[in-house]
Design an enzyme around this catalytic site. Structure first.
Site, PDB file in Angstrom:
ATOM      1  CE  LYS A  73      -2.025  -1.055   4.014  1.00  0.00           C
ATOM      2  NZ  LYS A  73      -1.392  -1.945   4.595  1.00  0.00           N
ATOM      3  NE  ARG A  82      -4.454  -0.989  10.464  1.00  0.00           N
ATOM      4  CZ  ARG A  82      -3.068  -0.615   9.529  1.00  0.00           C
ATOM      5  NH1 ARG A  82      -3.401   0.607   9.427  1.00  0.00           N
ATOM      6  NH2 ARG A  82      -2.707  -1.286   9.882  1.00  0.00           N
ATOM      7  NE  ARG A  89       7.010  -3.318   5.900  1.00  0.00           N
ATOM      8  CZ  ARG A  89       6.129  -2.607   5.867  1.00  0.00           C
ATOM      9  NH1 ARG A  89       5.049  -2.857   4.799  1.00  0.00           N
ATOM     10  NH2 ARG A  89       5.178  -2.633   6.989  1.00  0.00           N
ATOM     11  NE  ARG A 123       5.892  -0.208  10.175  1.00  0.00           N
ATOM     12  CZ  ARG A 123       4.992  -0.422   9.959  1.00  0.00           C
ATOM     13  NH1 ARG A 123       4.977  -0.156   8.792  1.00  0.00           N
ATOM     14  NH2 ARG A 123       3.961  -1.111  10.906  1.00  0.00           N
ATOM     15  NE  ARG A 127       2.321  -4.296  11.518  1.00  0.00           N
ATOM     16  CZ  ARG A 127       3.447  -4.648  10.913  1.00  0.00           C
ATOM     17  NH1 ARG A 127       4.769  -5.067  11.272  1.00  0.00           N
ATOM     18  NH2 ARG A 127       3.811  -3.755   9.698  1.00  0.00           N
TER      19      ARG A 127
HETATM   20  P1  AMP Z   1       0.644   0.497   9.523  1.00  0.00           P
HETATM   21  O1  AMP Z   1       1.903   1.670   9.097  1.00  0.00           O
HETATM   22  O2  AMP Z   1      -0.330   1.044   8.874  1.00  0.00           O
HETATM   23  O3  AMP Z   1       0.935  -1.592   9.301  1.00  0.00           O
HETATM   24  O4  AMP Z   1      -0.055   0.668  10.633  1.00  0.00           O
HETATM   25  C1  AMP Z   1       0.886   1.204  11.988  1.00  0.00           C
HETATM   26  C2  AMP Z   1       0.836   0.384  12.935  1.00  0.00           C
HETATM   27  O5  AMP Z   1      -0.415   1.573  13.468  1.00  0.00           O
HETATM   28  C3  AMP Z   1      -0.709  -1.097  12.785  1.00  0.00           C
HETATM   29  O6  AMP Z   1      -0.539  -2.187  13.475  1.00  0.00           O
HETATM   30  C4  AMP Z   1      -1.241  -0.125  14.300  1.00  0.00           C
HETATM   31  O7  AMP Z   1      -0.608  -0.459  15.802  1.00  0.00           O
HETATM   32  C5  AMP Z   1      -1.428   1.759  14.099  1.00  0.00           C
HETATM   33  N1  AMP Z   1      -2.516   1.780  13.257  1.00  0.00           N
HETATM   34  C6  AMP Z   1      -2.211   2.536  11.193  1.00  0.00           C
HETATM   35  N2  AMP Z   1      -3.132   2.740  11.448  1.00  0.00           N
HETATM   36  C7  AMP Z   1      -4.563   2.693  12.721  1.00  0.00           C
HETATM   37  C8  AMP Z   1      -5.825   3.165  12.296  1.00  0.00           C
HETATM   38  N3  AMP Z   1      -6.579   3.322  10.975  1.00  0.00           N
HETATM   39  N4  AMP Z   1      -6.531   2.160  13.447  1.00  0.00           N
HETATM   40  C9  AMP Z   1      -5.919   1.218  14.726  1.00  0.00           C
HETATM   41  N5  AMP Z   1      -4.960   1.340  14.094  1.00  0.00           N
HETATM   42  C10 AMP Z   1      -3.826   1.919  13.749  1.00  0.00           C
END
Ligand code: AMP
Length: 215
Positions: A14, A88, A127, A161, A172
């Protein structure tokens, strides 16, 4: 102006595709994950609160992410918004619909990047990103140059990360299937969903997305 959601499990690509759309179409990427990582890096109270939840791979509360999105959306976007990692949950999807409505805007497409789970472990565990410009690298498929410099901006700041490990990925993925994947049915019913093969080569995926946006 086009507003789209990129959906897919962690590691689906994404972020990579969102960056391309920003470059090509003057769109604005709204990644709640990036916003939350920025909050952590800045040492804010909210950043401290979400750090453990994020490292474990669980979702932070709807209230926090909806607040972040609301704030960024008020700045507007000429080319439209790319929602990356948001919504989400169904509550977040409803909040987004209300926000777009308030702004007199529409959601033009929801693009599901379909990938099989076995591929995700390999994608996630190798990554890294450039701390200078956000370019995405992968130990096997797109390694850093021998001189250690980012091919895009020349920075040598390699970022990995805290949640890109197998344990956190399991959580996740579970969160994705329990709380986020029901949104696919929700958007399908609304007539907005398109599904593409997220395992195709990056430029092919770019082509599939362009085909949907230009249809
Ligand atoms: P991402 O970079 O999108 O993989 O997000 C990393 C982490 O941030 C996720 O595993 C969640 O802990 C938190 N997170 C990001 N976006 C959301 C969302 N829309 N709702 C809830 N938690 C989020």
């Amino acid at each position: 102006m086009t507003n789209i959601i990129l959906m897919g499990p962690p590691g689906a690509g994404k972020g990579t595709q969102a960056r391309h759309l920003v470059d090509q179409r003057n769109m604005v990427q709204l990644s709640t994950g990036d916003m939350l990582r920025d909050a952590q890096a800045s040492g804010s109270e909210m950043g401290k609160k979400v750090a453990t939840i994020m490292a474990e791979g669980k979702l932070v509360t709807d209230e926090v992410v909806i607040g972040l999105i609301r704030e960024k959306m008020t700045a507007g976007a000429d080319g439209g918004f790319i929602f990356d990692g948001f919504p989400r949950t169904l509550a977040q999807a409803d909040a987004l619909a209300a926000l777009l409505d308030e702004m007199g805007q529409t959601l033009d497409a929801v693009i599901e990047m379909e990938v099989d789970d076995a591929a995700l472990v390999a994608r996630i565990t190798g990554r890294s990103t450039c701390g200078g410009c956000g370019e995405v690298y992968h130990d096997e498929t797109k390694p850093w140059a021998a001189d250690g410099k980012c091919t895009n901006c020349g920075s040598t700041d390699v970022k990995r990360r805290a949640d890109d490990n197998e344990d956190s990925l399991k959580t996740r993925l579970m969160e994705y299937y329990k709380k986020t994947s029901p949104l696919l049915g929700y958007y399908y019913a609304k007539g907005s969903l398109s599904t593409i093969d997220g395992l195709a080569a990056i430029d092919q995926v770019q082509g599939s997305i362009a085909g949907i946006l230009d249809a």
